[in-house]
Motif scaffolding. Structure first.
Motif, PDB file in Angstrom:
ATOM      1  N   LEU A   1       2.994   1.267  17.089  1.00  0.00           N
ATOM      2  CA  LEU A   1       4.222   1.884  17.585  1.00  0.00           C
ATOM      3  C   LEU A   1       4.000   3.345  17.925  1.00  0.00           C
ATOM      4  N   LEU A   2       3.298   4.075  17.062  1.00  0.00           N
ATOM      5  CA  LEU A   2       2.998   5.476  17.360  1.00  0.00           C
ATOM      6  C   LEU A   2       2.107   5.609  18.590  1.00  0.00           C
ATOM      7  N   ALA A   3       1.139   4.709  18.739  1.00  0.00           N
ATOM      8  CA  ALA A   3       0.283   4.747  19.922  1.00  0.00           C
ATOM      9  C   ALA A   3       1.077   4.464  21.190  1.00  0.00           C
TER      10      ALA A   3
ATOM     11  N   THR B   1      15.294  -5.228   8.989  1.00  0.00           N
ATOM     12  CA  THR B   1      14.313  -6.208   9.450  1.00  0.00           C
ATOM     13  C   THR B   1      13.248  -5.562  10.332  1.00  0.00           C
ATOM     14  N   ALA B   2      13.690  -4.704  11.248  1.00  0.00           N
ATOM     15  CA  ALA B   2      12.728  -4.010  12.109  1.00  0.00           C
ATOM     16  C   ALA B   2      11.805  -3.106  11.296  1.00  0.00           C
ATOM     17  N   THR B   3      12.361  -2.448  10.271  1.00  0.00           N
ATOM     18  CA  THR B   3      11.530  -1.592   9.419  1.00  0.00           C
ATOM     19  C   THR B   3      10.500  -2.411   8.650  1.00  0.00           C
ATOM     20  N   ALA B   4      10.914  -3.575   8.138  1.00  0.00           N
ATOM     21  CA  ALA B   4       9.970  -4.428   7.414  1.00  0.00           C
ATOM     22  C   ALA B   4       8.865  -4.932   8.325  1.00  0.00           C
ATOM     23  N   ILE B   5       9.206  -5.261   9.563  1.00  0.00           N
ATOM     24  CA  ILE B   5       8.183  -5.726  10.508  1.00  0.00           C
ATOM     25  C   ILE B   5       7.185  -4.609  10.811  1.00  0.00           C
TER      26      ILE B   5
ATOM     27  N   THR C   1       0.843  -1.190   0.000  1.00  0.00           N
ATOM     28  CA  THR C   1       0.000   0.000   0.000  1.00  0.00           C
ATOM     29  C   THR C   1       0.884   1.249   0.000  1.00  0.00           C
ATOM     30  N   ALA C   2       0.246   2.400  -0.126  1.00  0.00           N
ATOM     31  CA  ALA C   2       1.006   3.650  -0.138  1.00  0.00           C
ATOM     32  C   ALA C   2       1.723   3.871   1.189  1.00  0.00           C
ATOM     33  N   ARG C   3       1.072   3.524   2.304  1.00  0.00           N
ATOM     34  CA  ARG C   3       1.711   3.692   3.616  1.00  0.00           C
ATOM     35  C   ARG C   3       2.926   2.788   3.747  1.00  0.00           C
ATOM     36  N   GLN C   4       2.789   1.513   3.376  1.00  0.00           N
ATOM     37  CA  GLN C   4       3.908   0.586   3.475  1.00  0.00           C
ATOM     38  C   GLN C   4       5.045   0.981   2.541  1.00  0.00           C
TER      39      GLN C   4
ATOM     40  N   LYS D   1       1.123  -6.777  11.286  1.00  0.00           N
ATOM     41  CA  LYS D   1      -0.156  -6.399  11.875  1.00  0.00           C
ATOM     42  C   LYS D   1      -0.385  -7.210  13.132  1.00  0.00           C
ATOM     43  N   ARG D   2      -1.172  -6.629  14.027  1.00  0.00           N
ATOM     44  CA  ARG D   2      -1.594  -7.341  15.220  1.00  0.00           C
ATOM     45  C   ARG D   2      -3.041  -6.970  15.512  1.00  0.00           C
ATOM     46  N   ASP D   3      -3.884  -7.982  15.536  1.00  0.00           N
ATOM     47  CA  ASP D   3      -5.323  -7.786  15.740  1.00  0.00           C
ATOM     48  C   ASP D   3      -5.905  -6.857  14.682  1.00  0.00           C
TER      49      ASP D   3
END
Length: 355
Positions: free
Chosen positions: A80-82, A61-65, A22-25, A70-72
């Motif tokens: 991460l921002l939250a 690797t951390a950036t790709a994760i 997607t555009a965000r990813q 996704k979680r839930d």
């Protein structure tokens, strides 16, 4: 004759702009790749390539994760921002519209905590609840909350199920503004029913009825002790802006300039809010609520608007869902003065608030 059109279940899925990304990813991965490339250009003269890869592979690797994980159902970058916002936010929040007062010096001196006692003012989306049960959302407009009954869909015949779906579809097709269907679960308190059974049992006309009432009360006590009782409530929340800040197109949705003008219009909305505009928004809410009641009635769904006390109890329960004492309309509000007659002596306190 028109043919039914199937709507896919993934209508909220983001558009893919490059393969499965997607555009965000794509933005996150491109920014991380550009940063690593610039770091390699700046350090290739004195850092060997194997050593640079040892440092860059964990970062990639951390950036790709973060970008792809996704979680839930929530993307990892939003989580991460939250988490960062939660970490930077104050730990103590208090309801103090007049402002947070400073901690008394005698309490601050006796405190053994490492950090100072400095609560922050609690900001809630809802600013007030009017006598008519309308929730004032400030610059976000007004909202009204109504309780909706449920229907047993599985036990109906196929023709009855089609009729129910058609009735609900007619209501959905009539929507032109914001509507939220909230299904909430809360603890079920049977103490009032148990007390009513025990209080009214002696007044029943037959001893067998009295014994049955007491036996049922004991069964409810045993049921509450053995399991956690829950009840489900369906709420219909209608929201109406006081000032329309987003232009609409011919279909009633946001126009092409909605993204550019929404933020500016929301800032200017506070200056244009008047009493007449609020009354107009309330009248629109009443009209939309009446339409919901009429359109959902053929499906057997009874929509009941909540009054001021019930709406306040729902908001209080949403702010503190794990409370052992469920909110009730009989509980005093935060600004109510509680008075009671007592024969016990009252302790006297000095000017510093100590006994």
């Amino acid at each position: 004759m028109t043919a039914p059109v199937r709507i896919p279940a993934d209508v909220d899925m983001h558009d893919r702009v490059l393969g499965p990304l997607t555009a965000r990813q794509l933005t996150i991965l491109a920014a991380a790749g550009t940063a690593m490339y610039l770091a390699w250009l700046a350090s290739r003269a004195f850092v060997p390539l194997p050593l640079f890869l040892v440092l860059a592979v964990p970062f990639g690797t951390a950036t790709a994760i973060v970008a792809l994980g996704k979680r839930d159902g929530v993307p990892m970058d939003q989580l991460l921002l939250a988490a960062i916002r939660q970490r930077l936010a104050p730990r103590q929040h208090v309801a103090a519209p007049e402002g947070v007062r400073a901690v008394p010096s005698w309490l601050a001196d006796q405190s053994t905590l490492d950090e100072q006692l400095s609560p922050s003012m609690l900001h809630l989306p809802a600013e007030a609840v009017t006598d008519a049960g309308v929730v004032d959302l400030g610059p976000d407009g007004l909202a009204v909350v109504a309780a909706a009954s449920t229907v047993n869909f599985a036990l109906r015949t196929p023709m009855e199920q089609d009729a129910l779906v058609g009735s609900f579809a007619r209501y959905l097709h009539s929507l032109t503004a914001h509507v939220q269907i909230l299904v909430r679960t809360e603890r079920l308190d049977l103490s009032s029913q148990i007390n009513d059974l025990r209080d009214r049992a002696p007044g029943l006309p037959h001893p067998a009825l009295e014994a049955a009432a007491l036996e049922h009360a004991d069964y409810l006590v045993q049921l509450a002790a053995q399991s956690e009782l829950l009840r489900r409530q369906v709420l219909l929340v209608l929201r109406e802006p006081v000032i329309a800040t987003v232009p609409t197109d011919g279909l009633g949705g946001p126009g092409p300039l909605a993204v550019l003008t929404a933020a500016v219009g929301k800032r200017r909305a506070d200056d244009r809010m008047t009493e007449s505009s609020r009354r107009a928004a309330e009248s629109r809410l009443v009209r939309r609520l009446g339409e919901a009641i009429e359109l959902l009635a053929p499906a057997g769904i009874v929509v009941t608007p909540l009054d001021a006390a019930q709406a306040t109890a729902v908001l209080a329960s949403a702010c503190n869902p794990d409370s052992l004492l469920p909110p009730s309309v009989e509980m005093a509000a935060a600004d109510d003065i509680i008075t009671a007659f007592s024969t016990e002596p009252v302790d006297e306190f000095d000017e510093r608030g100590r006994p």
